[in-house]
Write a protein that holds these residues in place. Structure first.
Motif, mmCIF file in Angstrom:
data_model
loop_
_atom_site.group_PDB
_atom_site.id
_atom_site.type_symbol
_atom_site.label_atom_id
_atom_site.label_comp_id
_atom_site.label_asym_id
_atom_site.label_seq_id
_atom_site.Cartn_x
_atom_site.Cartn_y
_atom_site.Cartn_z
ATOM 1 N N ASP A 146 0.835 -1.193 0.000
ATOM 2 C CA ASP A 146 0.000 0.000 0.000
ATOM 3 C C ASP A 146 0.877 1.253 0.000
ATOM 4 O OD1 ASP A 146 -2.922 1.076 0.550
ATOM 5 O OD2 ASP A 146 -1.595 2.168 1.900
ATOM 6 N N LEU A 147 1.906 1.234 0.842
ATOM 7 C CA LEU A 147 2.814 2.373 0.907
ATOM 8 C C LEU A 147 3.553 2.551 -0.414
ATOM 9 C CD1 LEU A 147 3.979 4.632 2.591
ATOM 10 C CD2 LEU A 147 5.646 3.019 3.515
ATOM 11 N N ALA A 148 3.921 1.443 -1.054
ATOM 12 C CA ALA A 148 4.620 1.515 -2.336
ATOM 13 C C ALA A 148 3.738 2.153 -3.404
ATOM 14 C CB ALA A 148 5.060 0.125 -2.780
ATOM 15 N N PHE A 149 2.439 1.865 -3.360
ATOM 16 C CA PHE A 149 1.511 2.486 -4.316
ATOM 17 C C PHE A 149 1.497 4.007 -4.132
ATOM 18 C CE2 PHE A 149 -2.635 4.389 -5.090
ATOM 19 C CZ PHE A 149 -2.833 4.087 -6.432
ATOM 20 N N HIS A 150 1.351 4.445 -2.884
ATOM 21 C CA HIS A 150 1.292 5.880 -2.621
ATOM 22 C C HIS A 150 2.626 6.564 -2.909
ATOM 23 C CE1 HIS A 150 -2.776 5.814 -1.123
ATOM 24 N NE2 HIS A 150 -2.475 4.781 -0.381
ATOM 25 N N MET A 151 3.731 5.833 -2.698
ATOM 26 C CA MET A 151 5.038 6.390 -3.042
ATOM 27 C C MET A 151 5.156 6.558 -4.557
ATOM 28 S SD MET A 151 7.025 7.285 -0.588
ATOM 29 C CE MET A 151 8.280 7.600 -1.820
ATOM 30 N N ALA A 152 4.613 5.603 -5.324
ATOM 31 C CA ALA A 152 4.642 5.704 -6.787
ATOM 32 C C ALA A 152 3.860 6.929 -7.248
ATOM 33 C CB ALA A 152 4.076 4.428 -7.409
ATOM 34 N N VAL A 153 2.734 7.194 -6.589
ATOM 35 C CA VAL A 153 1.948 8.382 -6.908
ATOM 36 C C VAL A 153 2.752 9.647 -6.567
ATOM 37 C CG1 VAL A 153 -0.128 9.707 -6.336
ATOM 38 C CG2 VAL A 153 -0.267 7.226 -6.637
ATOM 39 N N ALA A 154 3.364 9.654 -5.388
ATOM 40 C CA ALA A 154 4.160 10.815 -4.980
ATOM 41 C C ALA A 154 5.289 11.085 -5.965
ATOM 42 C CB ALA A 154 4.716 10.598 -3.571
ATOM 43 N N HIS A 155 5.969 10.045 -6.422
ATOM 44 C CA HIS A 155 7.070 10.228 -7.375
ATOM 45 C C HIS A 155 6.568 10.765 -8.707
ATOM 46 C CE1 HIS A 155 10.786 8.784 -5.474
ATOM 47 N NE2 HIS A 155 9.991 8.024 -4.731
ATOM 48 N N ALA A 156 5.318 10.447 -9.044
ATOM 49 C CA ALA A 156 4.754 10.929 -10.312
ATOM 50 C C ALA A 156 4.479 12.424 -10.287
ATOM 51 C CB ALA A 156 3.468 10.165 -10.636
ATOM 52 N N THR A 157 4.537 13.062 -9.116
ATOM 53 C CA THR A 157 4.357 14.514 -9.048
ATOM 54 C C THR A 157 5.590 15.252 -9.550
ATOM 55 O OG1 THR A 157 5.280 14.813 -6.807
ATOM 56 C CG2 THR A 157 2.932 14.220 -6.973
ATOM 57 N N HIS A 158 6.736 14.595 -9.465
ATOM 58 C CA HIS A 158 8.024 15.190 -9.846
ATOM 59 C C HIS A 158 8.309 16.458 -9.032
ATOM 60 C CE1 HIS A 158 8.642 12.369 -13.159
ATOM 61 N NE2 HIS A 158 7.322 12.468 -13.328
ATOM 62 N N ASN A 159 7.715 16.524 -7.849
ATOM 63 C CA ASN A 159 7.990 17.605 -6.896
ATOM 64 C C ASN A 159 8.940 17.037 -5.850
ATOM 65 O OD1 ASN A 159 7.813 19.201 -4.454
ATOM 66 N ND2 ASN A 159 6.015 20.204 -5.311
ATOM 67 N N LEU A 160 10.204 17.419 -5.913
ATOM 68 C CA LEU A 160 11.219 16.788 -5.073
ATOM 69 C C LEU A 160 10.983 17.035 -3.584
ATOM 70 C CD1 LEU A 160 14.445 17.464 -7.180
ATOM 71 C CD2 LEU A 160 12.941 15.455 -7.171
ATOM 72 N N VAL A 161 10.451 18.192 -3.239
ATOM 73 C CA VAL A 161 10.173 18.476 -1.829
ATOM 74 C C VAL A 161 9.055 17.578 -1.329
ATOM 75 C CG1 VAL A 161 9.406 20.217 -0.180
ATOM 76 C CG2 VAL A 161 10.983 20.851 -1.994
ATOM 77 N N LEU A 162 7.995 17.451 -2.108
ATOM 78 C CA LEU A 162 6.884 16.584 -1.715
ATOM 79 C C LEU A 162 7.344 15.135 -1.589
ATOM 80 C CD1 LEU A 162 3.258 16.796 -3.047
ATOM 81 C CD2 LEU A 162 4.358 14.586 -2.728
ATOM 82 N N ILE A 163 8.154 14.700 -2.536
ATOM 83 C CA ILE A 163 8.661 13.321 -2.501
ATOM 84 C C ILE A 163 9.487 13.090 -1.237
ATOM 85 C CG2 ILE A 163 10.216 11.678 -3.623
ATOM 86 C CD1 ILE A 163 9.354 13.019 -6.311
ATOM 87 N N ASP A 164 10.380 14.040 -0.921
ATOM 88 C CA ASP A 164 11.204 13.906 0.284
ATOM 89 C C ASP A 164 10.334 13.880 1.538
ATOM 90 O OD1 ASP A 164 13.533 13.784 -1.132
ATOM 91 O OD2 ASP A 164 14.100 15.877 -0.797
ATOM 92 N N LEU A 165 9.333 14.742 1.594
ATOM 93 C CA LEU A 165 8.430 14.759 2.745
ATOM 94 C C LEU A 165 7.715 13.426 2.892
ATOM 95 C CD1 LEU A 165 6.805 18.315 2.536
ATOM 96 C CD2 LEU A 165 8.225 17.424 4.399
ATOM 97 N N TYR A 166 7.248 12.892 1.776
ATOM 98 C CA TYR A 166 6.518 11.626 1.832
ATOM 99 C C TYR A 166 7.438 10.491 2.268
ATOM 100 C CZ TYR A 166 2.470 8.756 0.864
ATOM 101 O OH TYR A 166 1.383 7.925 1.011
ATOM 102 N N GLU A 167 8.652 10.491 1.761
ATOM 103 C CA GLU A 167 9.599 9.448 2.162
ATOM 104 C C GLU A 167 9.950 9.563 3.641
ATOM 105 O OE1 GLU A 167 12.791 9.858 -0.608
ATOM 106 O OE2 GLU A 167 11.879 8.487 -2.062
ATOM 107 N N ASP A 168 10.148 10.805 4.109
ATOM 108 C CA ASP A 168 10.457 11.005 5.521
ATOM 109 C C ASP A 168 9.271 10.627 6.404
ATOM 110 O OD1 ASP A 168 13.026 11.867 5.070
ATOM 111 O OD2 ASP A 168 12.484 13.971 4.961
ATOM 112 N N PHE A 169 8.091 10.731 5.852
ATOM 113 C CA PHE A 169 6.871 10.436 6.601
ATOM 114 C C PHE A 169 6.534 8.939 6.587
ATOM 115 C CE2 PHE A 169 2.199 11.382 7.358
ATOM 116 C CZ PHE A 169 2.393 12.039 8.554
ATOM 117 N N SER A 170 7.295 8.173 5.816
ATOM 118 C CA SER A 170 6.928 6.781 5.549
ATOM 119 C C SER A 170 6.839 5.905 6.788
ATOM 120 C CB SER A 170 7.903 6.157 4.547
ATOM 121 O OG SER A 170 9.217 6.133 5.065
ATOM 122 N N ALA A 171 7.724 6.128 7.765
ATOM 123 C CA ALA A 171 7.673 5.296 8.971
ATOM 124 C C ALA A 171 6.349 5.479 9.701
ATOM 125 C CB ALA A 171 8.832 5.634 9.898
#
Length: 227
Positions: A146-171
């Motif tokens: 489930d997390l991998a799906f949402h991470m794939a969506v986040a990466h599709a934004t190509h917004n590096l700040v949003l991606i970093d926030l989502y990755e940091d929020f993953s735990a």
């Protein structure tokens, strides 16, 4: 990646930088155990006290976690991630889910306007893996899928700040997904509408689908807390 002998000036700072590089580069993976103090001192060509001070600083920053009698483990990949983990340990589950909703709804909207063919393929593959994990009735596998799906969506934004926030929020997201799965009592929340809207480039539909998904989880969690 090999460690190099530290120079004489600012030894602790140099060791901190080198240890941090091992963490951020993935040479020392998340939740993995780092080499012992003795081994690090030998590799770096410094005293054990210098290594101990550097490890203490990185532990305070939240990147490392010392477990008495066991060793030291990688806890986060950046100072932001470490700070977020410390803050989220004190947060209520509902608060975490509300922040997750904001991130995921905006991710879906942006992904619909910026996705590439490769992004669509990754999102569809992640969706299929998520459904497979649910069918196998494996909670841990499902949380990661489930997390991998949402991470794939986040990466599709190509917004590096949003991606970093989502990755940091993953735990914290892992914990919230697990909690949501428990509170929903085996109710499956389809994510195919999110994937379809993103593939179609329909930002409004993607935003609506993402919001509907999170509202379902939030309502279920609230009802569970009230019962």
């Amino acid at each position: 990646m090999s460690l190099r002998t530290a120079q004489r000036a600012s030894l602790v700072d140099q060791v901190i930088d080198q240890l941090k590089e091992q963490i951020t580069s993935g040479s020392w993976p998340m939740n993995g155990k780092i080499p012992t103090e003795t081994v690090l001192a030998e590799q770096l060509g410094v005293g054990r006290n210098t290594v101990r001070e550097a490890v203490r600083a990185l532990t305070h920053a939240g990147l490392l976690e010392c477990r008495q009698g066991d060793g030291t483990y990688v806890r986060a990949t950046s100072e932001l991630s470490g700070a977020m983990l410390r803050r989220l340990r004190q947060a209520e589950q509902l608060e975490i889910l509300e922040v997750r909703r904001a991130l995921e709804v905006e991710s879906a909207r942006l992904a619909a306007t910026r996705r590439t063919d490769d992004d669509i393929a990754r999102i569809e593959a992640a969706l299929a893996e998520r459904e497979r994990a649910w069918d196998l009735d494996d909670p841990e596998y499902f949380v990661e899928a489930d997390l991998a799906f949402h991470m794939a969506v986040a990466h599709a934004t190509h917004n590096l700040v949003l991606i970093d926030l989502y990755e940091d929020f993953s735990a914290a997201l892992r914990a919230s997904i697990t909690a949501a799965g428990t509170s929903l009592n085996k109710s499956y929340i389809p994510h195919d509408a999110i994937a379809r809207a993103i593939a179609a480039g329909d930002a409004t539909a993607a935003e609506r689908a993402g919001h509907a998904c999170m509202e379902h989880i939030l309502i279920a969690l609230t009802e569970s807390a009230d019962s």
